[in-house]
Design an enzyme around this catalytic site. Structure first.
Site, PDB file in Angstrom:
ATOM      1  N   GLU A   1      22.922  14.991  19.182  1.00  0.00           N
ATOM      2  CA  GLU A   1      21.493  15.176  19.508  1.00  0.00           C
ATOM      3  C   GLU A   1      21.372  15.702  20.932  1.00  0.00           C
ATOM      4  O   GLU A   1      20.685  15.140  21.772  1.00  0.00           O
ATOM      5  CB  GLU A   1      20.734  13.848  19.352  1.00  0.00           C
ATOM      6  CG  GLU A   1      20.877  13.238  17.973  1.00  0.00           C
ATOM      7  CD  GLU A   1      20.025  11.986  17.761  1.00  0.00           C
ATOM      8  OE1 GLU A   1      19.130  11.714  18.572  1.00  0.00           O
ATOM      9  OE2 GLU A   1      20.270  11.294  16.753  1.00  0.00           O
TER      10      GLU A   1
ATOM     11  N   GLU B   1      22.303   3.720  15.932  1.00  0.00           N
ATOM     12  CA  GLU B   1      21.829   2.915  17.074  1.00  0.00           C
ATOM     13  C   GLU B   1      21.853   1.407  16.822  1.00  0.00           C
ATOM     14  O   GLU B   1      20.842   0.727  17.003  1.00  0.00           O
ATOM     15  CB  GLU B   1      20.432   3.388  17.482  1.00  0.00           C
ATOM     16  CG  GLU B   1      20.412   4.862  17.857  1.00  0.00           C
ATOM     17  CD  GLU B   1      19.011   5.439  18.061  1.00  0.00           C
ATOM     18  OE1 GLU B   1      18.034   4.683  18.007  1.00  0.00           O
ATOM     19  OE2 GLU B   1      18.906   6.661  18.246  1.00  0.00           O
TER      20      GLU B   1
HETATM   21  O1  G3I Z   1       4.282  12.885  10.938  1.00  0.00           O
HETATM   22  C1  G3I Z   1       3.337  12.200  11.777  1.00  0.00           C
HETATM   23  C2  G3I Z   1       2.019  12.896  11.742  1.00  0.00           C
HETATM   24  O2  G3I Z   1       1.495  12.818  10.435  1.00  0.00           O
HETATM   25  C3  G3I Z   1       1.086  12.246  12.746  1.00  0.00           C
HETATM   26  O3  G3I Z   1      -0.110  12.954  12.807  1.00  0.00           O
HETATM   27  C4  G3I Z   1       1.711  12.243  14.141  1.00  0.00           C
HETATM   28  C5  G3I Z   1       0.840  11.525  15.160  1.00  0.00           C
HETATM   29  O4  G3I Z   1       1.606  10.958  16.200  1.00  0.00           O
HETATM   30  O5  G3I Z   1       2.933  11.564  14.064  1.00  0.00           O
HETATM   31  C6  G3I Z   1       3.868  12.197  13.183  1.00  0.00           C
HETATM   32  O6  G3I Z   1       5.064  11.514  13.183  1.00  0.00           O
HETATM   33  C7  G3I Z   1       5.829  11.585  14.352  1.00  0.00           C
HETATM   34  C8  G3I Z   1       7.172  12.214  14.005  1.00  0.00           C
HETATM   35  O7  G3I Z   1       8.030  12.180  15.123  1.00  0.00           O
HETATM   36  C9  G3I Z   1       7.030  13.678  13.547  1.00  0.00           C
HETATM   37  O8  G3I Z   1       6.509  14.444  14.552  1.00  0.00           O
HETATM   38  C10 G3I Z   1       6.054  10.173  14.870  1.00  0.00           C
HETATM   39  O9  G3I Z   1       4.818   9.643  15.319  1.00  0.00           O
HETATM   40  C11 G3I Z   1       7.051  10.172  15.989  1.00  0.00           C
HETATM   41  O10 G3I Z   1       7.368   8.829  16.338  1.00  0.00           O
HETATM   42  C12 G3I Z   1       8.314  10.865  15.532  1.00  0.00           C
HETATM   43  O11 G3I Z   1       9.196  10.902  16.617  1.00  0.00           O
HETATM   44  C13 G3I Z   1      10.559  11.126  16.295  1.00  0.00           C
HETATM   45  C14 G3I Z   1      11.400   9.944  16.793  1.00  0.00           C
HETATM   46  O12 G3I Z   1      12.780  10.212  16.538  1.00  0.00           O
HETATM   47  C15 G3I Z   1      11.056   8.655  16.062  1.00  0.00           C
HETATM   48  O13 G3I Z   1      11.527   8.677  14.774  1.00  0.00           O
HETATM   49  C16 G3I Z   1      11.014  12.402  16.994  1.00  0.00           C
HETATM   50  O14 G3I Z   1      10.317  13.518  16.430  1.00  0.00           O
HETATM   51  C17 G3I Z   1      12.512  12.592  16.798  1.00  0.00           C
HETATM   52  O15 G3I Z   1      12.958  13.663  17.586  1.00  0.00           O
HETATM   53  C18 G3I Z   1      13.241  11.335  17.251  1.00  0.00           C
HETATM   54  O16 G3I Z   1      14.623  11.504  16.982  1.00  0.00           O
HETATM   55  C19 G3I Z   1      15.477  10.414  17.357  1.00  0.00           C
HETATM   56  C20 G3I Z   1      16.651  10.404  16.403  1.00  0.00           C
HETATM   57  O17 G3I Z   1      16.191  10.346  15.077  1.00  0.00           O
HETATM   58  C21 G3I Z   1      17.591   9.228  16.706  1.00  0.00           C
HETATM   59  N1  G3I Z   1      18.013   9.248  18.079  1.00  0.00           N
HETATM   60  C22 G3I Z   1      16.956   9.340  19.087  1.00  0.00           C
HETATM   61  C23 G3I Z   1      16.069  10.553  18.779  1.00  0.00           C
HETATM   62  C24 G3I Z   1      15.025  10.721  19.834  1.00  0.00           C
HETATM   63  O18 G3I Z   1      14.146   9.638  19.836  1.00  0.00           O
END
Ligand code: G3I
Length: 369
Positions: A258, A153
């Site tokens: 994705e 990205e």
């Molecule tokens: O692991 C913590 C946990 O300890 C905590 O209690 C919880 C509270 O919110 O958060 C957890 O982390 C979250 C993580 O996902 C695991 O569930 C993050 O807040 C959350 O921001 C994270 O979101 C991910 C997002 O990327 C940001 O990195 C999504 O699962 C994931 O599907 C998404 O994937 C991205 C690709 O990597 C790149 N392209 C876009 C795609 C969708 O956004």
């Protein structure tokens, strides 16, 4: 007459016996069928989902555990606990393992760009941190992780470069450097550029130019990932086909990295997957909270099948199609971009039942073209 009847029966029997019965087997001569996996699935906490992932998919990618904030939380400390288990899981299943992602502006640890006084680091310091980050991860999984989303990205939807901290400190050269460091770390690994909303013409053109520039600069680039976060009205199948055609001119592999398709209304014509985008909850934006109407489910089924047919049509250039998550319950699309909504964008429902289109996809992939 009797003889002909027997031949027909034998033919039908052979056809049925040859038909592959899972997504994994049905697509094996077309492209890798992948899925993004979460910690519960690859650490044995959810054996049912682990079994489906093994049965239905030939490739896996970690949804989160290899992102820099998790794998490299402090400058001199890596945490490989989950990534090690992820890789072991894929090896046990004999799946093609993809690393996601080495350099991304999001989910970054706070130390990456700043010095001890909290000021932006000098370009040379950032280069060294990128090199160390990429090299440490790729050395650890050499020969085990098949390919990496090296840069994720880096472009805006209008085709300009995203003004991430990487860009602010190093300019667009951070992309070339990331590919260079990755190739030096593991010369055998495949290296990809990955982005969303690639059906936007300006963005797709910019991605094509970026890959050409990287190759002209001597970088190894094996593929481009078009993420494929979709909704019922965006992109159209024709728009996605144009994207595939443009990307195929590069002569590198194309991956739909994705894939998911939101069933919910698309607020304010929102598109893409910028994780910081947010809209306020209203009941109008959440019309199916008591159940998805039949006609809407049908619309979703048709669009998914239309896209899948397109992927099969381009299977000579598409190397992998990866779903972003196994089931609706765990999908990142719940709460995105509107908090409080439940979406149904992937192939298995909240109880891990395959949706009816899974059978249809298997049938379609089994047909000869
Ligand atoms: O692991 C913590 C946990 O300890 C905590 O209690 C919880 C509270 O919110 O958060 C957890 O982390 C979250 C993580 O996902 C695991 O569930 C993050 O807040 C959350 O921001 C994270 O979101 C991910 C997002 O990327 C940001 O990195 C999504 O699962 C994931 O599907 C998404 O994937 C991205 C690709 O990597 C790149 N392209 C876009 C795609 C969708 O956004």
């Amino acid at each position: 007459m009797k003889y002909r009847f027997l031949v027909a029966i034998c033919y039908l029997f052979t056809l049925t016996a040859c038909a592959k019965t899972t997504l994994r087997t049905a697509t094996e001569n077309k492209f890798l069928m992948g899925v993004a996996v979460n910690v519960n699935q690859f650490t044995g906490q959810n054996p049912k989902e682990a079994a489906i992932i093994n049965e239905q998919f030939s490739s896996i990618v970690p949804e989160n555990c290899m992102k820099s904030g998790l794998i490299h939380p402090e400058e001199n400390r890596f945490d490989f606990t989950d990534a090690d288990r992820f890789v072991a899981f894929g090896e046990k299943n004999k799946q093609v393992i993809i690393g996601h992602c080495l350099i991304w502006h999001s989910q970054l640890p706070s130390w990456f760009f700043v010095d001890s006084l909290g000021k932006d680091v000098a370009p040379d310091v950032l280069k060294e941190r990128m090199r160390m980050h990429i090299t440490t991860i790729m050395h650890r999984y050499k020969g085990r992780i098949h390919g990496y989303d090296v840069v994720n990205e880096a472009l805006n939807d209008d085709g300009s470069f995203r003004t991430s901290k990487f860009f602010q400190i190093l300019g667009k050269d951070f992309i070339r450097l990331a590919f260079q460091y990755a190739h030096e770390a593991d010369p055998e690994a495949e290296l990809y550029y990955n982005d969303y909303s690639m059906e936007k013409p300006a963005k797709c053109d910019a991605a094509v130019q970026l890959v050409k520039d990287l190759k002209a600069a001597g970088c190894r680039v094996d593929g481009v990932g078009t993420q494929g976060h979709m909704s019922l009205d965006n992109p159209s199948i024709e728009e996605f086909e144009t994207t595939l055609q443009k990307l195929s001119t590069l002569g590198v592999k194309i991956m739909v990295t994705e894939w998911d398709l939101s069933i919910l209304p698309n607020p304010y014509k929102h598109s893409g997957a910028n994780v910081s985008d947010r809209f306020k909850y209203t009941t109008e934006l959440d019309p199916y909270r008591n159940g998805i109407p039949k006609n809407i489910q049908q619309e979703w089924n048709q669009k998914m099948m239309g896209m899948f047919a397109l992927f099969i049509k381009y299977s000579d250039v598409i190397d992998r199609v990866t779903l972003w998550g196994l089931n609706d319950r765990d999908s990142w699309k719940n709460n995105f971009p509107v908090k409080g909504r439940k979406d149904s964008p992937v192939l298995f429902d909240r109880q891990n039942n395959p949706k009816p289109i899974v059978e249809e996809m298997i049938r379609m992939a089994n047909q000869k073209y």
